[in-house]
Design an enzyme around this catalytic site. Sequence first.
Site, PDB file in Angstrom:
ATOM      1  N   LYS A  22      30.700  41.598  45.186  1.00  0.00           N
ATOM      2  CA  LYS A  22      31.205  42.960  44.889  1.00  0.00           C
ATOM      3  C   LYS A  22      32.740  42.944  44.897  1.00  0.00           C
ATOM      4  CE  LYS A  22      31.727  46.101  48.286  1.00  0.00           C
ATOM      5  NZ  LYS A  22      33.060  46.728  48.292  1.00  0.00           N
ATOM      6  N   ASN A  23      33.335  42.272  45.895  1.00  0.00           N
ATOM      7  CA  ASN A  23      34.792  42.334  46.051  1.00  0.00           C
ATOM      8  C   ASN A  23      35.530  41.405  45.106  1.00  0.00           C
ATOM      9  OD1 ASN A  23      34.302  44.295  47.883  1.00  0.00           O
ATOM     10  ND2 ASN A  23      34.748  43.064  49.695  1.00  0.00           N
ATOM     11  N   ARG A  92      37.082  53.270  47.037  1.00  0.00           N
ATOM     12  CA  ARG A  92      38.481  52.992  47.363  1.00  0.00           C
ATOM     13  C   ARG A  92      39.070  51.982  46.401  1.00  0.00           C
ATOM     14  NH1 ARG A  92      42.710  52.514  50.429  1.00  0.00           N
ATOM     15  NH2 ARG A  92      43.566  50.455  50.726  1.00  0.00           N
ATOM     16  N   CYS A 116      34.881  53.962  51.761  1.00  0.00           N
ATOM     17  CA  CYS A 116      34.373  54.019  53.147  1.00  0.00           C
ATOM     18  C   CYS A 116      35.396  54.710  54.038  1.00  0.00           C
ATOM     19  CB  CYS A 116      34.192  52.606  53.679  1.00  0.00           C
ATOM     20  SG  CYS A 116      32.730  51.845  53.053  1.00  0.00           S
ATOM     21  N   ARG A 121      43.245  54.787  55.004  1.00  0.00           N
ATOM     22  CA  ARG A 121      43.242  53.683  54.037  1.00  0.00           C
ATOM     23  C   ARG A 121      44.510  53.816  53.171  1.00  0.00           C
ATOM     24  NH1 ARG A 121      38.058  51.772  53.182  1.00  0.00           N
ATOM     25  NH2 ARG A 121      38.979  49.971  52.157  1.00  0.00           N
ATOM     26  N   PRO A 122      45.691  53.567  53.775  1.00  0.00           N
ATOM     27  CA  PRO A 122      46.942  53.756  52.998  1.00  0.00           C
ATOM     28  C   PRO A 122      47.043  52.758  51.839  1.00  0.00           C
ATOM     29  CG  PRO A 122      47.385  52.618  55.039  1.00  0.00           C
ATOM     30  CD  PRO A 122      45.947  53.017  55.105  1.00  0.00           C
ATOM     31  N   ILE A 123      47.888  53.094  50.895  1.00  0.00           N
ATOM     32  CA  ILE A 123      48.165  52.153  49.793  1.00  0.00           C
ATOM     33  C   ILE A 123      49.676  51.934  49.669  1.00  0.00           C
ATOM     34  CG2 ILE A 123      46.050  52.637  48.471  1.00  0.00           C
ATOM     35  CD1 ILE A 123      47.653  54.516  46.698  1.00  0.00           C
ATOM     36  N   ASP A 124      50.369  52.097  50.807  1.00  0.00           N
ATOM     37  CA  ASP A 124      51.835  51.957  50.793  1.00  0.00           C
ATOM     38  C   ASP A 124      52.291  50.575  50.334  1.00  0.00           C
ATOM     39  OD1 ASP A 124      50.535  51.353  53.309  1.00  0.00           O
ATOM     40  OD2 ASP A 124      52.505  50.793  54.037  1.00  0.00           O
ATOM     41  N   LEU A 125      51.533  49.527  50.689  1.00  0.00           N
ATOM     42  CA  LEU A 125      51.949  48.166  50.289  1.00  0.00           C
ATOM     43  C   LEU A 125      51.842  48.001  48.767  1.00  0.00           C
ATOM     44  CD1 LEU A 125      50.209  46.097  53.129  1.00  0.00           C
ATOM     45  CD2 LEU A 125      52.592  46.873  53.013  1.00  0.00           C
ATOM     46  N   ASP A 304      34.238  42.638  57.273  1.00  0.00           N
ATOM     47  CA  ASP A 304      33.044  43.181  56.617  1.00  0.00           C
ATOM     48  C   ASP A 304      31.765  42.663  57.250  1.00  0.00           C
ATOM     49  OD1 ASP A 304      34.511  43.039  53.280  1.00  0.00           O
ATOM     50  OD2 ASP A 304      34.791  44.400  54.976  1.00  0.00           O
ATOM     51  N   ILE A 326      41.283  44.703  61.933  1.00  0.00           N
ATOM     52  CA  ILE A 326      41.710  45.036  60.567  1.00  0.00           C
ATOM     53  C   ILE A 326      41.703  46.538  60.310  1.00  0.00           C
ATOM     54  CG2 ILE A 326      41.281  44.636  58.098  1.00  0.00           C
ATOM     55  CD1 ILE A 326      42.037  42.057  59.557  1.00  0.00           C
ATOM     56  N   ARG A 396      25.951  50.751  47.410  1.00  0.00           N
ATOM     57  CA  ARG A 396      27.268  50.447  46.822  1.00  0.00           C
ATOM     58  C   ARG A 396      27.498  48.941  46.762  1.00  0.00           C
ATOM     59  NH1 ARG A 396      31.954  52.341  49.903  1.00  0.00           N
ATOM     60  NH2 ARG A 396      32.939  51.004  48.356  1.00  0.00           N
TER      61      ARG A 396
END
Length: 415
Positions: A22-23, A92, A116, A121-125, A304, A326, A396
């Site tokens: 999936k990933n 996400r 999830c 779940r930031p996306i700053d990076l 995971d 994590i 999912r």
Amino acid sequence: MPKFRIEGGNSLCGVIDIQGAKNSILPIMAATLVADGECVIENCPDISDTHTALEILKTLGAQVKHRGNTVWVDCRNVLDYEIPDSLMRKMRSSVIFLGALLSRHGKAVISFPGGCELGPRPIDLHLSAFEKMGVAIREEFGSLFCNGQTLQGCEIPLAFPSVGATENIMLAAVRARGTTVITNAAREPEIEDLQNFLNEMGASVSGAGSSTVVICGVDSLTGCHHRVIPDRIVTATYLCAVAATRGNALLRNTCPRHNTALLSALRQAGCEIEERGDYLRISCDFLKSARRIRTMPYPGFPTDAQAPFMGLMCVAKGSTVFVETIFENRYKHISELQRMGANITPEGRVAVVEGVKRLKGAPVQATDLRGGAALMIAALAAEGVTEISDIYHIDRGYERPEDVLTQLGAKIQRI
Ligand code: EPZ
């Protein structure tokens, strides 16, 4: 709403094949946006996240066809660069389309990603990397308006080896001007799979799997033909299910070297594991605690696999200390496991599991994708019947789990 009804107590024995990752498939689907040609992708898992990714591509104007585990994607006519909020909220990983849209159009509009609930779940990076590459980003009404007509390659040191940020930068950099060097990059196998996919299109990416990934921008990319790697977390889940029921099974189409940390934890817990080529055989007569599990970026113990492995440790002899480094809030499955008689004491990022002789079947609710997997494992080992609701979380990431588990002799129905 559908549920899984599981009658526990059967030892799982037999042979199963592991689905594609999936990933891996999610960033690879996004990568089709940067190709001027048709991409053929094999071993594509038939899961709802894949369907959502295909929906996004179709909404953007791509030609998409999918039969069984093969997908054809042709993005030559894609003109749109805005992903509807409804689709962004479904998972996400939709944020991974941002880098690919910037590569293709030099602009993109997305809303903040869903997925999830594992804590913030930031996306700053992701965003600070794009700004370094020359993208102007404006946030308004919960949407991000990104503009960067020509992306400029540069050095991007990541403050944390974020999987999504590493992949997003690779996708933005493949057609940028000049060279991009990502340091402290994530080293997950799915990043190597993305590198291979991009290079099969004519990109020039190297170093994936190490902490430094180098992307030399090229002018154009063609379609390609790719086979997705096996899903190492689905592999981990079914290994734990067999061990929890004291079974003996052969898992085919796996990649043992992608699971070294998990395999050593299973051996420490008393499992016999044979690795040969692309298959793994596991048997377990006496299950003991693995003592201490600390989740880490790859190649450490995968976050995971924390929930599935916790489901297993609930019925192991002795106590296991889990440390989830994590994600901030990845213990939502604990309260549901406790309803089945599990003896778990959570304290912030730590959780201490005291194994019990038998769990008891009970009505429980999946809280997220891997938390749902933990409940399946616990239910298979429990005495009596368990009904798991909200199984859309499980769908999912797991391709028809009821069929796979039935193949191993489990009593499970989708009702
Ligand atoms: C990927 O998520 C996976 N998802 C996750 O799998 C996996 O748990 C995670 O990597 C870690 O291995 C996909 O690949 C689709 P991260 P991602 O960016 O990319 C923080 C599953 O169950 N962070 O490596 O979102 C973040 O908050 C899913 O299959 C920032 O602070 O993970 C988290 O604490 C769940 N800022 C940590 O880094 C950022 O800009 C790891 O996140 C990005 C991340």
